[in-house]
Motif scaffolding. Structure first.
Motif, PDB file in Angstrom:
ATOM      1  N   TYR A 149      59.486  37.133  42.292  1.00 24.32           N
ATOM      2  CA  TYR A 149      58.251  37.802  42.746  1.00 24.32           C
ATOM      3  C   TYR A 149      58.482  38.485  44.096  1.00 24.32           C
ATOM      4  O   TYR A 149      58.077  39.633  44.302  1.00 24.32           O
ATOM      5  CB  TYR A 149      57.136  36.764  42.837  1.00 24.32           C
ATOM      6  N   GLY A 150      59.162  37.781  45.004  1.00 24.00           N
ATOM      7  CA  GLY A 150      59.473  38.386  46.295  1.00 24.00           C
ATOM      8  C   GLY A 150      60.346  39.619  46.148  1.00 24.00           C
ATOM      9  O   GLY A 150      60.136  40.633  46.828  1.00 24.00           O
ATOM     10  N   LEU A 151      61.333  39.560  45.268  1.00 28.35           N
ATOM     11  CA  LEU A 151      62.192  40.723  45.025  1.00 28.35           C
ATOM     12  C   LEU A 151      61.399  41.880  44.419  1.00 28.35           C
ATOM     13  O   LEU A 151      61.632  43.050  44.751  1.00 28.35           O
ATOM     14  CB  LEU A 151      63.346  40.329  44.096  1.00 28.35           C
ATOM     15  N   ALA A 152      60.458  41.547  43.533  1.00 25.35           N
ATOM     16  CA  ALA A 152      59.599  42.586  42.952  1.00 25.35           C
ATOM     17  C   ALA A 152      58.741  43.247  44.028  1.00 25.35           C
ATOM     18  O   ALA A 152      58.581  44.480  44.049  1.00 25.35           O
ATOM     19  CB  ALA A 152      58.717  41.984  41.862  1.00 25.35           C
ATOM     20  N   LEU A 153      58.212  42.442  44.935  1.00 30.81           N
ATOM     21  CA  LEU A 153      57.420  42.986  46.041  1.00 30.81           C
ATOM     22  C   LEU A 153      58.258  43.902  46.922  1.00 30.81           C
ATOM     23  O   LEU A 153      57.802  44.971  47.345  1.00 30.81           O
ATOM     24  CB  LEU A 153      56.873  41.841  46.897  1.00 30.81           C
ATOM     25  N   GLN A 154      59.475  43.479  47.215  1.00 32.44           N
ATOM     26  CA  GLN A 154      60.341  44.284  48.068  1.00 32.44           C
ATOM     27  C   GLN A 154      60.645  45.628  47.409  1.00 32.44           C
ATOM     28  O   GLN A 154      60.624  46.672  48.066  1.00 32.44           O
ATOM     29  CB  GLN A 154      61.633  43.519  48.360  1.00 32.44           C
ATOM     30  N   ALA A 155      60.922  45.609  46.112  1.00 33.04           N
ATOM     31  CA  ALA A 155      61.164  46.857  45.389  1.00 33.04           C
ATOM     32  C   ALA A 155      59.912  47.725  45.367  1.00 33.04           C
ATOM     33  O   ALA A 155      59.985  48.953  45.505  1.00 33.04           O
ATOM     34  CB  ALA A 155      61.629  46.548  43.964  1.00 33.04           C
ATOM     35  N   PHE A 156      58.760  47.092  45.208  1.00 35.37           N
ATOM     36  CA  PHE A 156      57.492  47.823  45.208  1.00 35.37           C
ATOM     37  C   PHE A 156      57.272  48.514  46.556  1.00 35.37           C
ATOM     38  O   PHE A 156      56.826  49.667  46.608  1.00 35.37           O
ATOM     39  CB  PHE A 156      56.339  46.863  44.908  1.00 35.37           C
ATOM     40  N   GLN A 157      57.608  47.829  47.640  1.00 35.87           N
ATOM     41  CA  GLN A 157      57.473  48.431  48.970  1.00 35.87           C
ATOM     42  C   GLN A 157      58.356  49.662  49.115  1.00 35.87           C
ATOM     43  O   GLN A 157      58.004  50.608  49.829  1.00 35.87           O
ATOM     44  CB  GLN A 157      57.833  47.412  50.057  1.00 35.87           C
TER      45      GLN A 157
END
Length: 508
Positions: free
Chosen positions: A329-337
């Motif tokens: 989830y954290g990696l997904a958020l980082q990619a989203f940013q």
């Protein structure tokens, strides 16, 4: 001079902006018995008394927060706010001597720290959340800070400081007044005010007796709220070890103002051992998802973001269950940013493997769909999410955004008004969203009145008055104009009260 920072529990000396808010206005070391009846306290002017009244203290905290919410380090995130506030109120419900009014907020800073401000406002660094190895460790630090609020250490400290500290406090009040004079929109003035607060903090610190009192009150709240008492001893031990490792870096002042001494540590450990056995606390899934999110949020540059990404990758490979999901989830958020929506969705799918779900994952799926301009899908996802997690505020906000994205502004207004009744006191942004839909639906007067309500709730009274004056000029209805006149008077009175309060501190 070597300025390496020291990890601390309620360290208040901060470099820069909002963390300097903590005016931490603490007190010199005095016998513990003196807290009950402070005597012979120096006057700080008209705002001073033997004990600062709770109402006056709260007003000062609100005045500081009005500027702090515009600071770049303030984390304006509904998910974090709800998580911290829920935890804080759960702990405060078991406070000795009555339930204090507390409001938690996040600060984007990797230092392990939390701090109490006047009026029960408690700042929590992202670094503390990321460093906590369990939910009980995080709760232990929050309970300690609530302990300072319960014992009214800040208010008492404000009335027991030396003249030099009072001059610095007067300077802070002056900076806040300057920000008010700028109409509440001058960020540079607001940051200057917190620079003044940081200068105050360099000279202040809670006494050893105050720290012990906060420990004891905090431990009582921690255990009664169902968290592990060991969480306090474990977190304190980690902080103490970190301090010892950094002892050569000018650490004398930290040790004197935030004394995690052997005696204090032993006192906590003894109290933990004497606790009655209780069922072990199980960390909530929310803790791990919020922790992963804060690892991403606190990254300020390319290096820290790469480090966060590597740490999340390592956790995703090494861990299992909810912790593995939270890492993806954290990696997904980082990619989203980074606006890499394909990578965000790939990591989101990995986080959701084996049918795992959470309110945080549901919210991110809506955000990804909105970013792709897949508005009908975003609405479908948001509708399903709010049905499954009806109390999760971030999903409710996402649902309203999805309604707006497909042009259903009448439905958005109806939904937002219902949620304002439910969450309005904790989510000022609902009024702002309502104003947007009202404006799109040809209701400019109502839009400005609701935008004014948003500004009032965030302490921006000058901006609220401006919105209301615009609304009055647009209205042709006598009764509506009369209602707006009443609102304008109320806002002017609040602004005058805040100015008067700050003038009293400034004149101290």
């Amino acid at each position: 001079m070597n300025r390496r920072k020291k990890p601390s529990i309620c360290s208040i000396a901060k470099r820069g902006a909002i963390v300097g808010l903590s005016v931490a206005l603490a007190m010199p070391a005095i016998p513990i018995s003196a807290w009950a009846q402070p005597v012979g306290l120096p006057s700080m002017g008209a705002a001073s008394a033997a004990e600062l009244s709770p109402a006056l203290e709260r007003s000062l905290g609100e005045a500081i927060m009005a500027q702090g919410r515009r600071d770049p380090t303030y984390v304006d995130d509904s998910e974090l706010s709800q998580y911290l506030t829920t935890m804080g109120r759960k702990l405060a419900a078991f406070a000795p001597g009555g339930v204090p009014e507390v409001e938690m907020f996040g600060v984007r800073d990797p230092e392990i720290n939390a701090f109490a401000m006047p009026g029960g406002f408690i700042g929590v660094n992202t670094g503390l959340i990321v460093a906590s190895a369990s939910e009980s460790e995080l709760a232990a630090v929050l309970a300690h800070e609530i302990g300072h609020v319960v014992q009214r250490h800040i208010a008492r400290g404000m009335t027991q400081q030396n003249q030099n500290s009072m001059v610095m406090l007067a300077s802070l009040a002056g900076a806040l007044l300057a920000a008010l004079a700028g109409g509440g929109g001058n960020l540079a003035v607001g940051v200057a005010a917190f620079g003044q607060a940081a200068a105050i903090n360099r000279q202040l610190g809670f006494s050893r007796d105050a720290e012990r009192e906060a420990d004891r009150a905090g431990l009582q709240m921690l255990t009664k709220a169902g968290y592990d008492a060991e969480g306090m001893a474990q977190m304190f031990g980690r902080l103490m070890n970190a301090s010892r490792l950094n002892e050569g870096a000018g650490g004398g002042s930290w040790a004197s103002t935030h004394p995690l001494s052997i005696e204090r540590m032993s006192d906590v450990q003894n109290r933990v051992r004497n606790q009655s056995p209780v069922a072990r606390h199980v960390d909530s899934d929310d803790f791990w998802y919020i922790r992963a999110k804060m690892r991403v949020v606190q990254g300020r540059d390319a290096v820290s973001l790469r480090t966060a990404g590597q740490q999340l990758q390592d956790e995703a490979q090494a861990l299992s269950g909810v912790r593995k999901s939270a890492a993806y989830y954290g990696l997904a958020l980082q990619a989203f940013q980074r606006n890499n929506l394909a990578e965000a969705e790939r990591n989101w799918n990995l986080a959701s493997a084996d049918g795992r779900s959470s309110a945080q994952l549901a919210k991110l799926s809506v955000d990804i769909a909105l970013a792709r301009k897949e508005y009908p899908r975003a609405l479908e996802l948001a509708q399903a999410g709010t049905k499954r997690w009806p109390g999760y505020r971030a999903l409710g906000i996402a649902y309203a955004q999805a309604l707006q994205s497909v042009g259903r502004h009448a439905d958005a207004q109806e939904y937002l008004r219902a949620k304002i009744k439910q969450w309005g006191s904790d989510e000022p942004s609902l009024y702002q969203m309502l104003a947007q839909s009202e404006d799109r639906n040809g209701k400019p007067v109502a839009a400005r009145r609701d935008q004014a309500r948003f500004y009032v709730m965030t302490g921006a009274y000058a901006a609220a008055e401006s919105q209301l004056q615009q609304a009055r000029n647009m209205s042709t209805d006598f009764y509506e104009q009369s209602q707006i006149d009443v609102q304008i008077k109320e806002v002017k009175d609040k602004l005058a009260e805040e100015r008067q309060l700050l003038e009293r501190f400034k004149s101290g």
